[in-house]
Design an enzyme around this catalytic site. Structure first.
Site, mmCIF file in Angstrom:
data_model
loop_
_atom_site.group_PDB
_atom_site.id
_atom_site.type_symbol
_atom_site.label_atom_id
_atom_site.label_comp_id
_atom_site.label_asym_id
_atom_site.label_seq_id
_atom_site.Cartn_x
_atom_site.Cartn_y
_atom_site.Cartn_z
ATOM 1 N N ASN A 5 0.798 -0.909 0.110
ATOM 2 C CA ASN A 5 -0.031 0.652 -0.395
ATOM 3 C C ASN A 5 0.546 1.216 -0.384
ATOM 4 O OD1 ASN A 5 -2.021 2.390 0.057
ATOM 5 N ND2 ASN A 5 -2.317 2.070 2.279
ATOM 6 N N LYS A 7 -0.185 4.729 -0.600
ATOM 7 C CA LYS A 7 -0.237 5.703 -0.308
ATOM 8 C C LYS A 7 0.153 6.477 -1.034
ATOM 9 C CE LYS A 7 -0.756 3.505 4.788
ATOM 10 N NZ LYS A 7 0.003 3.481 5.797
ATOM 11 N N HIS A 93 -9.449 1.383 4.053
ATOM 12 C CA HIS A 93 -8.341 1.692 4.643
ATOM 13 C C HIS A 93 -8.867 2.730 6.145
ATOM 14 C CE1 HIS A 93 -4.534 2.559 6.385
ATOM 15 N NE2 HIS A 93 -4.256 1.413 5.552
ATOM 16 N N GLU A 95 -6.943 5.261 7.648
ATOM 17 C CA GLU A 95 -7.270 6.565 6.951
ATOM 18 C C GLU A 95 -8.288 7.096 6.331
ATOM 19 O OE1 GLU A 95 -3.114 5.631 4.860
ATOM 20 O OE2 GLU A 95 -2.369 5.461 7.273
ATOM 21 N N GLU A 165 -6.053 -4.679 9.919
ATOM 22 C CA GLU A 165 -4.996 -3.360 10.288
ATOM 23 C C GLU A 165 -5.219 -2.394 12.013
ATOM 24 O OE1 GLU A 165 -2.961 -2.821 6.872
ATOM 25 O OE2 GLU A 165 -4.087 -0.891 6.766
ATOM 26 N N GLY A 171 2.267 2.817 10.786
ATOM 27 C CA GLY A 171 3.066 3.915 10.394
ATOM 28 C C GLY A 171 3.847 4.199 11.671
ATOM 29 N N SER A 211 2.862 -1.739 10.348
ATOM 30 C CA SER A 211 3.640 -2.322 10.551
ATOM 31 C C SER A 211 5.151 -3.713 10.012
ATOM 32 C CB SER A 211 4.600 -1.191 11.708
ATOM 33 O OG SER A 211 4.158 -0.313 12.590
ATOM 34 N N GLY A 233 4.892 1.391 4.774
ATOM 35 C CA GLY A 233 5.853 2.115 4.769
ATOM 36 C C GLY A 233 6.843 0.592 4.005
HETATM 37 P P1 PGA Z 1 2.216 0.570 8.078
HETATM 38 O O1 PGA Z 1 0.919 0.715 7.433
HETATM 39 O O2 PGA Z 1 3.122 -1.169 7.038
HETATM 40 O O3 PGA Z 1 2.894 1.151 7.799
HETATM 41 O O4 PGA Z 1 1.967 0.425 8.936
HETATM 42 C C1 PGA Z 1 -0.039 -0.866 6.702
HETATM 43 C C2 PGA Z 1 -1.026 0.006 6.093
HETATM 44 O O5 PGA Z 1 -1.540 0.792 6.917
HETATM 45 O O6 PGA Z 1 -2.080 -0.371 5.046
#
Ligand code: PGA
Length: 250
Positions: A5, A7, A93, A95, A165, A171, A211, A233
């Site tokens: 992802n 983003k 998601h 976000e 998630e 993140g 993460s 990330g």
């Molecule tokens: P992250 O994000 O691996 O940076 O924690 C995961 C996601 O939001 O899909």
């Protein structure tokens, strides 16, 4: 399945270089090993073209509209995605839920539109830290699933991927422990089994996100009910993501 992802990251040159660096490893994903790149909208067509002869690799959109077409400036319909040969779409998601006000009801609409166009939704669910701290995560995730997925037929559910998630792990560098991940994935599968039966529940891919990195992927993916990862990330760094793909169960 390992789903990247991206983003709102990377310009087109960096995006192309990243895909090239990953593809040049020549990894042939196994049966459980599908690799997905959820890339920003402007790069979808380029990315689809890049992967067109690569078995086991596919492109996802990060979002879609909950409307079919018309006067919705700035939105992208599922039909548009289908017309450029997109096969997957991330839906709900955290976000999008948090910053763009997406509700369980809207996500149910998006999922229906995706399934009607033969696009596999990657439905995200997961609780915030305060909910985890008062041990409310199971009820919270069950409600997300009830509100957005319970109306689906067994056939449609089987074309849906679920990504758990926990928001407190996204993140933040703070990954769920394998126990926390396995417990929640087992719980999600039992919710699915309660509604659609065990045979159906067993076939659903449930990804873990939050993460995931090269250093913890193998351990997380070794959990019985974790079928892969949705990676933010660490998916922006070729060497990291390659190791994550290699950590998938074979
Ligand atoms: P992250 O994000 O691996 O940076 O924690 C995961 C996601 O939001 O899909």
């Amino acid at each position: 399945m390992a789903a990247a992802n991206w983003k709102m990251n990377l310009t087109i040159d960096k995006a192309q270089a990243l895909i090239n660096d990953i593809l040049k490893e020549g990894i042939l994903p196994g049966e459980n090993g599908q690799v997905i790149f959820a890339v920003p909208f402007p790069y979808l067509m380029v990315a689809v073209d890049k992967l067109k002869n690569r078995k086991g690799y596919a492109i996802a959109a990060q979002n879609c509209s909950d409307k079919t077409s018309g006067a919705y400036t700035g939105e992208t319909s599922v039909e548009m995605l289908r017309s450029i040969l997109i096969n997957y779409c991330v839906v709900g998601h955290s976000e999008r839920r948090e910053y763009f006000g997406e509700t369980n009801g809207m996500l149910a609409e998006k999922i229906d539109l995706c399934l009607a166009q033969n696009i596999i939704p990657i439905f995200c669910c997961g609780e915030a830290l305060d909910i985890r701290e008062r041990d409310g995560q199971n009820d919270f995730v069950r409600k997300q699933i009830e509100d957005s997925l319970y109306h689906l037929s067994a056939e449609h559910l089987q074309q849906t991927i679920i990504a758990y998630e926990p928001i407190w792990a996204i993140g933040t560098g703070k990954t769920a422990t394998t126990e926390q991940a396995q417990q929640m994935h087992y719980f999600i599968r039992s919710v699915l089994a309660g509604k659609w039966g065990e045979n159906v529940a067993e076939k659903i891919s449930i990804l873990y996100g939050g993460s995931v990195k090269a250093s913890n992927a193998k351990e997380l993916f070794s959990c019985a009910d974790v079928d892969g990862g949705l990676v933010g990330g660490a998916s922006l760094v070729a060497t990291e993501f390659v190791q994550i793909i290699n950590a998938l169960k074979h």
